[in-house]
Every structure is written in C-alpha cells, then in structure tokens.
Design a protein around this motif. Structure first.
Motif, short mmCIF file in Angstrom:
data_model
loop_
_atom_site.label_atom_id
_atom_site.label_comp_id
_atom_site.label_asym_id
_atom_site.label_seq_id
_atom_site.Cartn_x
_atom_site.Cartn_y
_atom_site.Cartn_z
N TYR A 18 17.69 46.67 66.86
CA TYR A 18 18.78 46.17 67.66
C TYR A 18 18.60 46.02 69.06
O TYR A 18 17.93 47.06 69.56
CB TYR A 18 20.09 47.27 67.29
N LEU A 38 16.26 50.92 68.88
CA LEU A 38 17.59 50.70 69.46
C LEU A 38 17.48 50.62 70.91
O LEU A 38 17.39 51.73 71.57
CB LEU A 38 18.66 51.94 68.98
N LEU A 60 25.55 49.18 61.84
CA LEU A 60 24.49 50.04 62.19
C LEU A 60 23.82 50.88 61.04
O LEU A 60 24.33 52.03 61.11
CB LEU A 60 24.85 50.60 63.42
N PHE A 108 23.78 41.71 66.63
CA PHE A 108 24.78 42.59 66.49
C PHE A 108 26.06 41.86 66.33
O PHE A 108 27.08 42.29 65.72
CB PHE A 108 25.22 43.71 67.59
#
Length: 290
Positions: A145, A172, A164, A125
């Motif tokens: 992620y 996630l 995203l 990220f």
C-alpha cells in the motif's frame, strides 16, 4: 495480406445516405394490437441475429489477433512485461491504472492478467470498490500500500481496518498531511503484521513527503503489537515511535528525517543496534543503511 478493414471515418462519411423504406408489416393492414405483436416479434429476431453476428465478429477478431507476434509470447513472459510496467516509479500516484488498462486491450491479455495474482498486489486505498477488486484478484499474495488520502466521511473511516489486511501486508508507505488523519490511520495498526518488510511514515499530501509539514503531535509507543518479525526497512520523517518498539528489531535499513528533539540517548540507540546483532547472530545480515 489481411482483408480486414478498420473503421475509416472519411470512408463512412462518403457513403451515400440510404433512406429507410417502410417494412412489409406496414402494408399488411393489421390492427394496432396485431401490428405491435408482429413488430415486436421481428425486433426480437433481429436482436438475436445481431447478437450472434457480434459474437461471430468477436471470434474472428480473436483469431486474427492470435497470429500477432505479441500473442506468441509465452504467458510467463507477458506477465513479466506487465510487472515491469506496473512497477514503473513514475506511476506512483496512479499505480493501479496500468494493470487495469492491460485488461482492456484484448481478451488474451485480460485472461493472462486476471490469472496473475502478482499484478494485483499494489492495492489502491481509495475508492473502496477498487480496493476490494484488487484484494480479490491478488488472492492470497502479500500486498503493498501507498496511502496518501483517507476517506472524508467519518463512517467510512470506521471501516479502515477492513481495507487493510494486516496478515497479508508486505509494504506500507503512508504520506498524510494532517496529524488527525495520521492518528486515525495509526489507530488501525494494532494487530500483528507477520509479513511486513517495509514501513514508511511521513507527512505529505501525495506520494512524496512535504518538507514544510510536521507531525510533531503524532507519536506511538509501538505499532502492530510489536509483532513484525520480517520487517527490514523503516523510514520515519517527523514522526515519533518509542525506541523500545519491536519495529526496530531485525532491521537492515533505518532512515530518520526531521527528528528534532526525538533523537534517543546514545545508550538507548546502541541498545537498538545491539538487538539487531542478536536477532541476526546466525544469519549474518548486512546493515545496508542507517
């Protein structure tokens, strides 16, 4: 037997010092302008020569490497080995580093790694440039992620949605220490995530939850506009989502931790379980964890 000699520091130190002798241009009696022109011309020639020599050295090294046993592995097998390294659970905090390292070993490994979009699906990220690089190299693959840090500056947080791609999101996991950080991040999760299969929300300041931290003030009625048809696993730690949310449909695994005061009434919880049965009436799933 190889005749290639690797760099040897002791050997290089033992070489006699070779004094620099004046180049021929120094003895021609040229004026300043002519001297500079002659020297610049010779430097350009030598620079070109050095470039061609370096390319020749590079091609010879590649040829030498090509006969190594590891280079005889089929690319498909090499990719599988790379995947095993990148999926090492001990690398969670720096999951992007192994795949980057592989691209700097040799030209062959770099070519194989860049062609394998599966290697680039664990998206960092931060920093932004690295996130863009991984997203581009993962091509159209679904991505994963693990987020435990947000940008510090407010104008960068405004760009969270750009980092995203919800349409490609498969897994996630979010572990943020501050409730405000979690609120800012959840504000991004307002559009459908048709490929999402795993969702984990927990307090913490790293890849593992902080048992002493709570997110009592963070709550949502729903996420992803209730459009997560492939979701199978939900893990919530000290976090509240309304039990009528669509993320509780289709599940095969549900983990709830530190849900003080958030446990639903029995009839509501039974309705959630009943929705699982209805969704999977034709495929007979097995609920793996509750």
């Amino acid at each position: 037997m190889s005749h290639y000699s690797a760099y040897d520091e002791a050997r290089e130190a033992a070489r006699p010092f070779l004094p620099l002798t004046p180049p021929p241009e120094a003895t021609l009696g040229l004026n300043t302008s002519a001297l500079l022109e002659s020297v610049d011309s010779k430097l350009n020639e030598l620079t070109d020569e050095r470039y061609h020599i370096s390319r020749r050295i590079c091609t010879l090294k590649r040829l030498r490497n090509s006969v190594a046993l590891v280079h005889r592995l089929p690319p498909e097998m090499l990719i599988e080995i790379f995947l095993l390294v990148t999926e090492d659970k001990s690398q969670l905090e720096h999951e992007h580093k192994p795949v980057l390292d592989m691209t700097h070993v040799c030209a062959h490994w770099r070519t194989v790694a860049l062609a394998a979009s599966r290697l680039w699906t664990h998206i960092p990220f931060l920093p932004l440039d690295l996130a863009k690089l991984f997203l581009a190299r993962s091509k159209n693959m679904c991505v994963k992620y693990w987020i435990y840090e947000l940008p510090a500056l407010s104008f960068e947080r405004a760009k969270l949605r750009d980092r995203l791609p919800l349409q490609r999101l498969q897994s996630l996991r979010v572990s943020l220490l501050e409730p405000d950080d979690m609120e800012d991040f959840l504000d991004v999760l307002t559009e459908p995530a048709p490929n999402l299969t795993v969702l984990c929300l927990q307090p913490g300041d790293g890849p593992f939850p902080d048992p002493d931290n709570r997110l009592e003030d963070v709550t949502r009625d729903t996420l992803f506009a209730d459009a997560t048809p492939k979701i199978r696993t939900v893990e919530l730690t000290s976090f509240n989502i309304h039990w009528t949310s669509g993320i509780f449909n289709n599940l095969t695994q549900l983990k709830l931790r530190d849900q003080d005061g958030r446990v639903p009434p029995p009839d509501v919880f039974l309705d959630v379980l009943e929705s699982w049965r209805e969704e999977f009436r034709n495929i007979r799933p097995r609920v793996r964890g509750l």
